[in-house]
Design a protein around this motif. Structure first.
Motif, short mmCIF file in Angstrom:
data_model
loop_
_atom_site.label_atom_id
_atom_site.label_comp_id
_atom_site.label_asym_id
_atom_site.label_seq_id
_atom_site.Cartn_x
_atom_site.Cartn_y
_atom_site.Cartn_z
N ILE A 169 -71.35 -3.23 -23.61
CA ILE A 169 -72.19 -2.85 -24.76
C ILE A 169 -73.63 -3.33 -24.56
CG2 ILE A 169 -72.55 -3.31 -27.22
CD1 ILE A 169 -69.52 -3.04 -27.58
N LEU A 170 -73.81 -4.51 -23.96
CA LEU A 170 -75.16 -4.97 -23.63
C LEU A 170 -75.82 -4.01 -22.64
CD1 LEU A 170 -74.65 -8.83 -23.22
CD2 LEU A 170 -76.18 -7.72 -24.84
N TYR A 171 -75.07 -3.57 -21.65
CA TYR A 171 -75.63 -2.64 -20.66
C TYR A 171 -75.99 -1.33 -21.33
CZ TYR A 171 -76.35 -0.66 -15.99
OH TYR A 171 -76.91 -0.09 -14.87
N ASP A 172 -75.09 -0.82 -22.15
CA ASP A 172 -75.31 0.47 -22.81
C ASP A 172 -76.51 0.44 -23.74
OD1 ASP A 172 -74.59 3.16 -23.61
OD2 ASP A 172 -73.78 2.29 -25.45
N LEU A 173 -76.64 -0.65 -24.50
CA LEU A 173 -77.68 -0.70 -25.53
C LEU A 173 -79.01 -1.26 -25.03
CD1 LEU A 173 -75.65 -1.96 -28.63
CD2 LEU A 173 -76.45 0.36 -28.15
N TYR A 174 -78.99 -1.98 -23.90
CA TYR A 174 -80.26 -2.58 -23.46
C TYR A 174 -80.57 -2.34 -21.98
CZ TYR A 174 -84.18 -5.73 -23.02
OH TYR A 174 -85.43 -6.21 -22.80
N PHE A 175 -79.69 -2.76 -21.08
CA PHE A 175 -80.00 -2.72 -19.66
C PHE A 175 -80.16 -1.29 -19.14
CE2 PHE A 175 -78.66 -7.04 -20.06
CZ PHE A 175 -79.23 -7.72 -19.00
N LYS A 176 -79.39 -0.36 -19.68
CA LYS A 176 -79.45 1.03 -19.20
C LYS A 176 -80.84 1.62 -19.38
CE LYS A 176 -77.08 4.12 -21.47
NZ LYS A 176 -75.90 4.88 -21.98
N ALA A 177 -81.41 1.46 -20.57
CA ALA A 177 -82.75 2.00 -20.83
C ALA A 177 -83.83 1.19 -20.12
CB ALA A 177 -83.01 2.02 -22.34
N LEU A 178 -83.60 -0.11 -19.96
CA LEU A 178 -84.59 -0.96 -19.30
C LEU A 178 -84.79 -0.54 -17.84
CD1 LEU A 178 -86.42 -3.51 -19.60
CD2 LEU A 178 -84.46 -4.84 -18.74
N GLY A 179 -83.70 -0.15 -17.18
CA GLY A 179 -83.79 0.32 -15.80
C GLY A 179 -83.84 -0.78 -14.76
N ARG A 180 -83.62 -2.01 -15.17
CA ARG A 180 -83.60 -3.13 -14.22
C ARG A 180 -82.77 -4.26 -14.83
NH1 ARG A 180 -88.68 -3.18 -16.69
NH2 ARG A 180 -89.23 -5.16 -17.71
N GLY A 181 -82.54 -5.30 -14.05
CA GLY A 181 -81.70 -6.40 -14.52
C GLY A 181 -80.26 -6.21 -14.09
N HIS A 182 -79.46 -7.26 -14.27
CA HIS A 182 -78.08 -7.22 -13.78
C HIS A 182 -77.19 -8.06 -14.69
CE1 HIS A 182 -75.68 -6.14 -10.13
NE2 HIS A 182 -74.82 -6.98 -10.71
N ILE A 183 -75.96 -7.58 -14.91
CA ILE A 183 -74.95 -8.29 -15.68
C ILE A 183 -73.79 -8.66 -14.75
CG2 ILE A 183 -73.21 -8.10 -17.51
CD1 ILE A 183 -75.12 -6.32 -19.05
N TYR A 184 -73.37 -9.93 -14.83
CA TYR A 184 -72.22 -10.42 -14.07
C TYR A 184 -71.11 -10.78 -15.05
CZ TYR A 184 -75.70 -10.90 -10.36
OH TYR A 184 -76.68 -10.65 -9.43
N GLY A 185 -69.96 -10.13 -14.92
CA GLY A 185 -68.80 -10.45 -15.75
C GLY A 185 -67.86 -11.34 -14.96
N ILE A 186 -67.50 -12.50 -15.50
CA ILE A 186 -66.67 -13.48 -14.80
C ILE A 186 -65.37 -13.65 -15.56
CG2 ILE A 186 -66.54 -15.90 -14.06
CD1 ILE A 186 -69.72 -15.69 -13.98
N GLU A 187 -64.25 -13.38 -14.87
CA GLU A 187 -62.94 -13.33 -15.54
C GLU A 187 -61.84 -13.73 -14.55
OE1 GLU A 187 -59.74 -13.05 -17.64
OE2 GLU A 187 -61.70 -12.82 -18.62
N THR A 188 -60.85 -14.48 -15.03
CA THR A 188 -59.78 -14.97 -14.16
C THR A 188 -58.67 -13.94 -13.95
OG1 THR A 188 -58.66 -15.98 -16.05
CG2 THR A 188 -60.17 -17.38 -14.78
N ARG A 189 -58.51 -12.96 -14.85
CA ARG A 189 -57.42 -12.00 -14.73
C ARG A 189 -57.84 -10.84 -13.83
NH1 ARG A 189 -56.60 -11.80 -21.11
NH2 ARG A 189 -58.83 -12.30 -20.89
N ALA A 190 -57.21 -10.77 -12.65
CA ALA A 190 -57.62 -9.80 -11.62
C ALA A 190 -57.51 -8.36 -12.11
CB ALA A 190 -56.78 -9.99 -10.37
N ASP A 191 -56.50 -8.05 -12.92
CA ASP A 191 -56.33 -6.67 -13.38
C ASP A 191 -57.48 -6.24 -14.29
OD1 ASP A 191 -55.33 -8.57 -15.26
OD2 ASP A 191 -54.24 -6.98 -16.31
N LEU A 192 -57.97 -7.16 -15.11
CA LEU A 192 -59.10 -6.83 -15.98
C LEU A 192 -60.39 -6.67 -15.19
CD1 LEU A 192 -58.49 -9.10 -19.12
CD2 LEU A 192 -57.77 -6.75 -18.71
N VAL A 193 -60.54 -7.48 -14.14
CA VAL A 193 -61.72 -7.36 -13.28
C VAL A 193 -61.72 -6.00 -12.59
CG1 VAL A 193 -62.84 -8.26 -11.19
CG2 VAL A 193 -61.96 -9.85 -12.92
N GLU A 194 -60.59 -5.59 -12.04
CA GLU A 194 -60.51 -4.29 -11.36
C GLU A 194 -60.75 -3.14 -12.32
OE1 GLU A 194 -60.43 -3.60 -8.19
OE2 GLU A 194 -60.55 -5.75 -7.81
#
Length: 303
Positions: A94-119
């Motif tokens: 939602i952050l990417y959709d509402l802010y980063f997408k229009a900004l055109g730069r920047g990066h989001i890193y999602g950190i999660e222990t459950r491998a299935d959710l990461v994939e």
């Protein structure tokens, strides 16, 4: 087949999914297709009660994070954000959709222990063309030394990171010289366990031990003390701290929102009170190192 695009309603109301009723919970221009992929919206573009609660929490959190990102995006800077305990990455997407997408730069890193959710998150980001999102199958503690992450992260978030994972997120933020941290702690059991161990001795020593004589009070006081210590630690480390509610208590019992902005002003009084609270509750041995009072500095490296 392409997901239907949202129509923006006139006035202050939210977008309208094609063939559905108005959804005032959605922001203008928000991707209905993304919310369906996240199973926040049903196939016919509607919200059930549980999804409405989740969406309200994330949207409300976005209102606090957006001004931080706007400030960090000045002068062409590309803001970076690490979301700890990302789960299904509702917040990151939602952050990417509402802010980063229009900004055109920047990066989001999602950190999660459950491998299935990461994939699953990786596949969704690729499907949506969200190219500046990365998902790492790591614990919060492991991520501090992960080579996939840059040396500096601008914003650290942790939404409902359980027990000591919030402390790990703070340690990560200090190491990465974060300009801001946005934390919603959850399920804090460690301090309550420490209080239970010395309860009989404390009852004999001080009447304040009545505050945690009953098990329910032990749990609640342990949670309160934990968050107070976190706030003092952040202030001692050069952050200005604000504590407020995330949403109304009817939506979530894990509702405390801690926002820390780096100012460089390290409060000596905060460090002194942190030490005093640890001593008063007999927590120095268990928690002193974590809060920078034994063999480590309470302050992050210069930002």
């Amino acid at each position: 087949m392409k997901a239907p695009q949202a129509k923006v309603a006139h006035g202050s109301r939210g977008p309208v999914p094609q063939g559905g009723a108005e959804l005032p919970e959605l922001r203008a221009g928000q991707s209905v297709g993304l919310l369906k992929e996240l199973h926040i919206l049903t196939r016919d573009g509607r919200l059930n009660q549980d999804s409405r609660r989740k969406l309200k929490q994330v949207q409300h959190l976005f209102q606090f994070i957006e001004p931080l990102l706007q400030e960090l995006s000045e002068d062409g800077h590309s803001p970076t954000l690490a979301d700890h305990g990302a789960g299904k990455s509702y917040l990151g997407f939602i952050l990417y959709d509402l802010y980063f997408k229009a900004l055109g730069r920047g990066h989001i890193y999602g950190i999660e222990t459950r491998a299935d959710l990461v994939e699953r998150s990786r596949a969704l980001a690729e499907r949506l063309g969200f190219g500046r999102m990365s998902f790492l199958n790591l614990s919060v503690a492991e991520s501090a030394q992960a080579g996939e992450l840059p040396d500096h992260i601008d914003v650290v978030t942790a939404l409902h990171a359980c027990d000591t994972a919030t402390d790990d997120a703070i340690a990560f933020g200090l190491l990465k010289r974060a300009r801001a941290m946005v934390l919603v702690p959850c399920c804090q059991a460690e301090v309550a366990a420490c209080l239970r161990q010395g309860k009989a001795l404390q009852l004999a020593r001080t009447p304040l031990a009545e505050l945690w004589r009953h098990p329910l009070h032990t749990r609640e006081l342990g949670s309160q003390i934990t968050n107070v210590l976190r706030c003092l630690y952040l202030e001692a480390s050069g952050y200005q701290v604000t504590v407020t509610e995330l949403v109304g208590w009817e939506h979530s019992m894990k509702n405390e929102l801690i926002i820390a902005r780096y100012t460089g002003h390290k409060k000596r009084a905060a460090a002194e009170r942190l030490r005093a609270i640890l001593e008063e509750f007999g927590l120095e041995q268990a928690l002193g190192v974590r809060f920078g009072l034994q063999g480590s500095s309470a302050a992050p490296a210069a930002i």
